[in-house]
Design a protein around this motif. Structure first.
Motif, mmCIF file in Angstrom:
data_model
loop_
_atom_site.group_PDB
_atom_site.id
_atom_site.type_symbol
_atom_site.label_atom_id
_atom_site.label_comp_id
_atom_site.label_asym_id
_atom_site.label_seq_id
_atom_site.Cartn_x
_atom_site.Cartn_y
_atom_site.Cartn_z
ATOM 1 N N LEU A 2 -1.655 10.452 -6.164
ATOM 2 C CA LEU A 2 -0.534 9.793 -5.510
ATOM 3 C C LEU A 2 0.350 9.086 -6.521
ATOM 4 N N PRO A 3 1.642 8.972 -6.217
ATOM 5 C CA PRO A 3 2.504 8.160 -7.081
ATOM 6 C C PRO A 3 2.015 6.711 -7.103
ATOM 7 N N ALA A 4 2.361 5.993 -8.139
ATOM 8 C CA ALA A 4 1.838 4.642 -8.357
ATOM 9 C C ALA A 4 2.200 3.685 -7.216
ATOM 10 N N THR A 5 3.423 3.758 -6.715
ATOM 11 C CA THR A 5 3.813 2.826 -5.653
ATOM 12 C C THR A 5 3.093 3.130 -4.346
ATOM 13 N N VAL A 6 2.913 4.407 -4.032
ATOM 14 C CA VAL A 6 2.188 4.779 -2.818
ATOM 15 C C VAL A 6 0.729 4.380 -2.951
ATOM 16 N N ARG A 7 0.171 4.563 -4.121
ATOM 17 C CA ARG A 7 -1.231 4.191 -4.358
ATOM 18 C C ARG A 7 -1.430 2.684 -4.203
ATOM 19 N N ARG A 8 -0.513 1.886 -4.772
ATOM 20 C CA ARG A 8 -0.615 0.432 -4.628
ATOM 21 C C ARG A 8 -0.503 0.007 -3.171
ATOM 22 N N PHE A 9 0.395 0.652 -2.434
ATOM 23 C CA PHE A 9 0.563 0.352 -1.014
ATOM 24 C C PHE A 9 -0.694 0.715 -0.221
ATOM 25 N N ALA A 10 -1.279 1.867 -0.537
ATOM 26 C CA ALA A 10 -2.503 2.296 0.148
ATOM 27 C C ALA A 10 -3.658 1.352 -0.159
ATOM 28 N N ILE A 11 -3.774 0.913 -1.395
ATOM 29 C CA ILE A 11 -4.833 -0.034 -1.770
ATOM 30 C C ILE A 11 -4.631 -1.346 -1.031
ATOM 31 N N LEU A 12 -3.393 -1.796 -0.953
ATOM 32 C CA LEU A 12 -3.098 -3.038 -0.238
ATOM 33 C C LEU A 12 -3.478 -2.926 1.228
ATOM 34 N N LEU A 13 -3.136 -1.817 1.866
ATOM 35 C CA LEU A 13 -3.410 -1.659 3.289
ATOM 36 C C LEU A 13 -4.885 -1.463 3.600
ATOM 37 N N PHE A 14 -5.546 -0.595 2.866
ATOM 38 C CA PHE A 14 -6.883 -0.171 3.255
ATOM 39 C C PHE A 14 -8.014 -0.901 2.552
#
Length: 119
Positions: A2-14
Protein backbone atom coordinates in the motif's frame (compact mmCIF):
# COMPACT_ATOMS: atom_id res chain seq x y z
CA UNK A 1 2.21 -2.93 -0.93
CA UNK A 2 0.00 0.00 0.00
CA UNK A 3 1.07 3.61 -0.47
CA UNK A 4 2.48 5.19 2.69
CA UNK A 5 -0.50 7.46 3.39
CA UNK A 6 -3.05 4.67 2.95
CA UNK A 7 -0.95 2.40 5.15
CA UNK A 8 -0.75 5.03 7.91
CA UNK A 9 -4.50 5.57 7.70
CA UNK A 10 -5.16 1.82 7.88
CA UNK A 11 -2.86 1.46 10.90
CA UNK A 12 -4.62 4.35 12.60
CA UNK A 13 -8.07 2.87 11.98
CA UNK A 14 -7.47 -0.81 12.65
CA UNK A 15 -4.47 -1.22 14.92
CA UNK A 16 -5.08 1.71 17.25
CA UNK A 17 -8.81 0.95 17.72
CA UNK A 18 -9.93 4.25 16.20
CA UNK A 19 -12.69 2.48 14.27
CA UNK A 20 -13.94 0.90 17.51
CA UNK A 21 -14.01 4.32 19.19
CA UNK A 22 -15.95 5.79 16.25
CA UNK A 23 -18.63 3.12 16.53
CA UNK A 24 -18.80 3.46 20.32
CA UNK A 25 -19.23 7.21 19.97
CA UNK A 26 -21.97 6.77 17.35
CA UNK A 27 -23.77 4.25 19.58
CA UNK A 28 -23.56 6.61 22.56
CA UNK A 29 -24.88 9.44 20.41
CA UNK A 30 -27.88 7.38 19.30
CA UNK A 31 -28.70 6.25 22.85
CA UNK A 32 -28.43 9.78 24.26
CA UNK A 33 -30.62 11.10 21.44
CA UNK A 34 -33.25 8.45 22.14
CA UNK A 35 -33.23 9.28 25.85
CA UNK A 36 -33.72 12.95 25.01
CA UNK A 37 -36.49 12.10 22.55
CA UNK A 38 -38.23 9.91 25.12
CA UNK A 39 -38.20 12.75 27.65
CA UNK A 40 -39.55 15.18 25.06
CA UNK A 41 -42.28 12.70 24.12
CA UNK A 42 -43.42 12.51 27.76
CA UNK A 43 -43.47 16.32 27.97
CA UNK A 44 -45.37 16.62 24.69
CA UNK A 45 -48.02 13.99 25.24
CA UNK A 46 -48.24 13.84 29.07
CA UNK A 47 -49.24 10.17 29.06
CA UNK A 48 -51.91 9.34 31.63
CA UNK A 49 -50.90 5.68 31.83
CA UNK A 50 -47.66 6.47 33.63
CA UNK A 51 -48.16 6.32 37.37
CA UNK A 52 -46.10 9.43 38.14
CA UNK A 53 -46.86 12.39 40.35
CA UNK A 54 -46.15 14.87 37.56
CA UNK A 55 -45.19 13.34 34.18
CA UNK A 56 -44.18 16.72 32.73
CA UNK A 57 -41.51 17.28 35.38
CA UNK A 58 -40.25 13.72 34.90
CA UNK A 59 -40.15 14.32 31.14
CA UNK A 60 -38.09 17.47 31.57
CA UNK A 61 -35.76 15.60 33.94
CA UNK A 62 -35.24 12.76 31.44
CA UNK A 63 -34.72 15.31 28.66
CA UNK A 64 -32.07 17.07 30.77
CA UNK A 65 -30.30 13.75 31.39
CA UNK A 66 -30.34 12.99 27.66
CA UNK A 67 -29.05 16.45 26.78
CA UNK A 68 -26.29 16.08 29.37
CA UNK A 69 -25.31 12.74 27.86
CA UNK A 70 -25.23 14.33 24.40
CA UNK A 71 -22.91 17.06 25.67
CA UNK A 72 -20.67 14.53 27.43
CA UNK A 73 -20.45 12.45 24.26
CA UNK A 74 -19.63 15.55 22.22
CA UNK A 75 -16.92 16.63 24.65
CA UNK A 76 -15.46 13.10 24.68
CA UNK A 77 -15.24 13.10 20.89
CA UNK A 78 -13.66 16.54 20.80
CA UNK A 79 -11.21 15.53 23.51
CA UNK A 80 -10.13 12.46 21.53
CA UNK A 81 -9.80 14.49 18.34
CA UNK A 82 -7.73 17.08 20.19
CA UNK A 83 -5.22 14.41 21.22
CA UNK A 84 -4.42 13.49 17.61
CA UNK A 85 -0.93 14.37 16.51
CA UNK A 86 -1.68 16.29 13.35
CA UNK A 87 -1.66 19.81 12.02
CA UNK A 88 -3.83 22.39 13.75
CA UNK A 89 -5.88 23.08 10.63
CA UNK A 90 -6.70 19.38 10.22
CA UNK A 91 -7.71 19.16 13.88
CA UNK A 92 -9.97 22.19 13.53
CA UNK A 93 -11.59 20.76 10.40
CA UNK A 94 -12.11 17.39 12.07
CA UNK A 95 -13.61 19.03 15.17
CA UNK A 96 -15.95 21.18 13.08
CA UNK A 97 -17.04 18.15 11.06
CA UNK A 98 -17.55 16.14 14.25
CA UNK A 99 -19.71 18.85 15.84
CA UNK A 100 -21.74 19.20 12.63
CA UNK A 101 -22.31 15.45 12.27
CA UNK A 102 -23.15 15.05 15.96
CA UNK A 103 -25.74 17.81 15.88
CA UNK A 104 -27.30 16.56 12.63
CA UNK A 105 -27.55 12.94 13.83
CA UNK A 106 -29.10 14.04 17.14
CA UNK A 107 -31.52 16.28 15.24
CA UNK A 108 -32.43 13.40 12.90
CA UNK A 109 -33.11 10.97 15.73
CA UNK A 110 -35.14 13.54 17.65
CA UNK A 111 -37.23 14.45 14.60
CA UNK A 112 -37.84 10.80 13.71
CA UNK A 113 -38.97 10.08 17.26
CA UNK A 114 -41.14 13.19 17.38
CA UNK A 115 -42.96 12.21 14.18
CA UNK A 116 -43.38 8.61 15.29
CA UNK A 117 -40.82 7.23 12.84
CA UNK A 118 -39.04 5.12 15.45
CA UNK A 119 -40.71 2.46 17.52
Amino acid sequence: MLPATVRRFAILLFERDVLKQIFENARNLAVASLITAAGLEVVRSSPGELDLANPTIVGYFVTAIGAGLLLLNLSDGLWRLGKLRSRLMLQLLLCAAYVFITLRVAQLVLSLKATGGLL
